[in-house]
Write a protein that holds these residues in place. Sequence first.
Motif, PDB file in Angstrom:
ATOM      1  N   ARG A  51       0.842  -1.144  -0.150  1.00  0.00           N
ATOM      2  CA  ARG A  51       0.140  -0.003  -0.139  1.00  0.00           C
ATOM      3  C   ARG A  51       1.226   1.369   0.092  1.00  0.00           C
ATOM      4  O   ARG A  51       0.638   2.351  -1.126  1.00  0.00           O
ATOM      5  N   GLU A  52       2.085   1.792   1.074  1.00  0.00           N
ATOM      6  CA  GLU A  52       2.393   2.725   1.210  1.00  0.00           C
ATOM      7  C   GLU A  52       3.331   2.397  -0.098  1.00  0.00           C
ATOM      8  O   GLU A  52       3.694   3.397  -0.620  1.00  0.00           O
ATOM      9  N   GLY A  53       4.176   1.218  -1.014  1.00  0.00           N
ATOM     10  CA  GLY A  53       5.842   1.588  -1.793  1.00  0.00           C
ATOM     11  C   GLY A  53       4.019   1.921  -3.108  1.00  0.00           C
ATOM     12  O   GLY A  53       4.760   2.793  -3.466  1.00  0.00           O
ATOM     13  N   LEU A  54       2.976   1.218  -2.986  1.00  0.00           N
ATOM     14  CA  LEU A  54       2.335   2.000  -4.339  1.00  0.00           C
ATOM     15  C   LEU A  54       1.998   3.799  -4.589  1.00  0.00           C
ATOM     16  O   LEU A  54       2.351   4.171  -5.565  1.00  0.00           O
ATOM     17  N   GLU A  55       2.016   4.075  -2.848  1.00  0.00           N
ATOM     18  CA  GLU A  55       1.417   5.222  -2.933  1.00  0.00           C
ATOM     19  C   GLU A  55       2.552   6.178  -3.572  1.00  0.00           C
ATOM     20  O   GLU A  55       2.525   6.934  -4.121  1.00  0.00           O
ATOM     21  N   ALA A  56       3.985   5.903  -2.748  1.00  0.00           N
ATOM     22  CA  ALA A  56       5.157   6.699  -3.452  1.00  0.00           C
ATOM     23  C   ALA A  56       5.490   6.690  -4.513  1.00  0.00           C
ATOM     24  O   ALA A  56       6.017   7.296  -5.037  1.00  0.00           O
ATOM     25  N   THR A  57       5.230   5.270  -5.561  1.00  0.00           N
ATOM     26  CA  THR A  57       5.575   4.848  -6.614  1.00  0.00           C
ATOM     27  C   THR A  57       5.036   5.349  -7.702  1.00  0.00           C
ATOM     28  O   THR A  57       4.922   6.547  -7.805  1.00  0.00           O
ATOM     29  N   LEU A  58       3.276   5.408  -7.317  1.00  0.00           N
ATOM     30  CA  LEU A  58       2.163   6.495  -7.682  1.00  0.00           C
ATOM     31  C   LEU A  58       2.749   8.003  -8.213  1.00  0.00           C
ATOM     32  O   LEU A  58       2.998   8.328  -8.643  1.00  0.00           O
ATOM     33  N   ILE A  59       3.271   8.485  -7.389  1.00  0.00           N
ATOM     34  CA  ILE A  59       4.226   9.954  -6.826  1.00  0.00           C
ATOM     35  C   ILE A  59       5.447  10.004  -8.035  1.00  0.00           C
ATOM     36  O   ILE A  59       4.784  11.076  -8.581  1.00  0.00           O
ATOM     37  N   VAL A  60       5.877   9.056  -8.013  1.00  0.00           N
ATOM     38  CA  VAL A  60       7.343   9.330  -8.544  1.00  0.00           C
ATOM     39  C   VAL A  60       7.014   9.333  -9.934  1.00  0.00           C
ATOM     40  O   VAL A  60       7.395  10.333 -10.435  1.00  0.00           O
ATOM     41  N   VAL A  61       5.742   8.189  -9.853  1.00  0.00           N
ATOM     42  CA  VAL A  61       5.477   7.995 -11.866  1.00  0.00           C
ATOM     43  C   VAL A  61       5.266   9.429 -12.623  1.00  0.00           C
ATOM     44  O   VAL A  61       5.190   9.487 -13.449  1.00  0.00           O
ATOM     45  N   LEU A  62       4.202   9.895 -11.508  1.00  0.00           N
ATOM     46  CA  LEU A  62       3.539  10.597 -12.243  1.00  0.00           C
ATOM     47  C   LEU A  62       3.899  12.053 -11.925  1.00  0.00           C
ATOM     48  O   LEU A  62       3.880  12.721 -13.332  1.00  0.00           O
ATOM     49  N   LEU A  63       5.969  12.181 -11.407  1.00  0.00           N
ATOM     50  CA  LEU A  63       6.174  13.372 -11.534  1.00  0.00           C
ATOM     51  C   LEU A  63       6.848  13.484 -12.738  1.00  0.00           C
ATOM     52  O   LEU A  63       6.951  13.832 -13.842  1.00  0.00           O
ATOM     53  N   MET A  64       7.864  11.472 -12.914  1.00  0.00           N
ATOM     54  CA  MET A  64       8.884  11.355 -14.092  1.00  0.00           C
ATOM     55  C   MET A  64       7.678  11.436 -15.684  1.00  0.00           C
ATOM     56  O   MET A  64       7.897  12.477 -16.261  1.00  0.00           O
ATOM     57  N   ALA A  65       6.464  11.503 -15.704  1.00  0.00           N
ATOM     58  CA  ALA A  65       5.077  11.917 -16.768  1.00  0.00           C
ATOM     59  C   ALA A  65       5.227  12.968 -16.826  1.00  0.00           C
ATOM     60  O   ALA A  65       5.369  13.510 -18.016  1.00  0.00           O
ATOM     61  N   TYR A  66       4.806  13.642 -16.470  1.00  0.00           N
ATOM     62  CA  TYR A  66       5.085  15.001 -15.741  1.00  0.00           C
ATOM     63  C   TYR A  66       6.046  16.006 -16.578  1.00  0.00           C
ATOM     64  O   TYR A  66       5.984  16.476 -18.023  1.00  0.00           O
ATOM     65  N   LEU A  67       7.043  15.804 -16.075  1.00  0.00           N
ATOM     66  CA  LEU A  67       8.359  16.399 -16.558  1.00  0.00           C
ATOM     67  C   LEU A  67       8.816  15.965 -18.311  1.00  0.00           C
ATOM     68  O   LEU A  67       9.829  16.538 -18.735  1.00  0.00           O
ATOM     69  N   VAL A  68       8.044  14.431 -18.367  1.00  0.00           N
ATOM     70  CA  VAL A  68       8.454  14.536 -19.599  1.00  0.00           C
ATOM     71  C   VAL A  68       7.853  14.958 -20.799  1.00  0.00           C
ATOM     72  O   VAL A  68       8.217  14.925 -21.804  1.00  0.00           O
ATOM     73  N   ARG A  69       6.591  15.351 -20.681  1.00  0.00           N
ATOM     74  CA  ARG A  69       5.461  15.724 -21.149  1.00  0.00           C
ATOM     75  C   ARG A  69       5.321  16.958 -21.458  1.00  0.00           C
ATOM     76  O   ARG A  69       5.287  17.748 -22.046  1.00  0.00           O
ATOM     77  N   THR A  70       6.242  17.965 -20.493  1.00  0.00           N
ATOM     78  CA  THR A  70       6.283  19.422 -20.606  1.00  0.00           C
ATOM     79  C   THR A  70       7.468  19.471 -21.060  1.00  0.00           C
ATOM     80  O   THR A  70       8.181  20.885 -20.800  1.00  0.00           O
ATOM     81  N   GLY A  71       8.309  18.383 -21.178  1.00  0.00           N
ATOM     82  CA  GLY A  71       9.960  18.690 -21.991  1.00  0.00           C
ATOM     83  C   GLY A  71      11.000  19.186 -21.233  1.00  0.00           C
ATOM     84  O   GLY A  71      11.568  19.776 -21.666  1.00  0.00           O
ATOM     85  N   ARG A  72      10.816  18.424 -19.578  1.00  0.00           N
ATOM     86  CA  ARG A  72      11.831  18.928 -18.576  1.00  0.00           C
ATOM     87  C   ARG A  72      12.828  17.286 -18.723  1.00  0.00           C
ATOM     88  O   ARG A  72      12.693  17.338 -17.227  1.00  0.00           O
TER      89      ARG A  72
END
Length: 288
Positions: free
Chosen positions: A10-31
């Motif tokens: 549970r806790e690991g998936l919460e943290a993982t989803l946060i990281v993946v969200l940040l990764m995807a947003y940086l990539v999609r915004t050219g960062r």
Amino acid sequence: MTANFLIGLREGLEATLIVVLLMAYLVRTGRRSLLPRLWAGVGLAVAVSIGFGAVLSFGPRGLAFEAQEAIGGGLSIIAVALVTWMVFWMARTARSLGGALKSHVDRVADGTAWGLVVVAALAVGREGLETALFLWAAAQATGETTMPLAGALLGLAVAAGLGYLLHRGVLKVNLSRFFTWTGVGLIIIAGGVLAYGIHDLQEARILPGLHSLAFDISAAIPPSSWYGTLLKGTLNLSPATTWLEAGAWLLYVLPVLVLYLRANGPTPQAAGSEAPTRDDVATPVAAP
């Protein structure tokens, strides 16, 4: 081991989803160039969490028995409070989590190099510290150290694998239903940790009633038996439970479960059909 697997998952998936969200947003915004800062923050959060777990495990050693029990009981109650806050916070803010993280990234991405490191460290570190404290409290409740750690590591590994599959768009999960039912499981586990914390405070002579038992089923469920170990590891069931422990468990689990299920709205089945729960996190984190 099962309870700690659930905590790690549970806790690991919460943290993982946060990281993946940040990764995807940086990539999609050219960062994409800012990804190393993100991983630096994640690494810092992991290091702090491991250090905190080590302090919890080795810090109280050498103290008097009653002092150890007092510290253990107090920290167990704090762990229950944090986990309770966490499951309600997740139920309340899950759908807006992605937007909040993106706004934080936008504010710091063009600023100092440490800005994104801090955002990632705080977002992941909160989950890590909660996990370390609750795992420690659960391990103290079961009286084991190796198996709880193995269960937690397995849960974290599964969470990381699920996060990767979500990121690649290979897997879609009804996250609303997942977090609802794992939240129910964590509340029940937290009830056992709370009862154990009360027992610790009784042994420290801070609370009365250590020898006033509500029930003793040690003869039917020997603590050393495989099924006794299973019940202890999953539900933190103590065959010999005092009235104060039993009362604390009932007064915590029953009302908290009712409030939690109400906070999640309709039943998980209905919620899954009314809201786009599959896309709450799965769609934003899919690989570009």
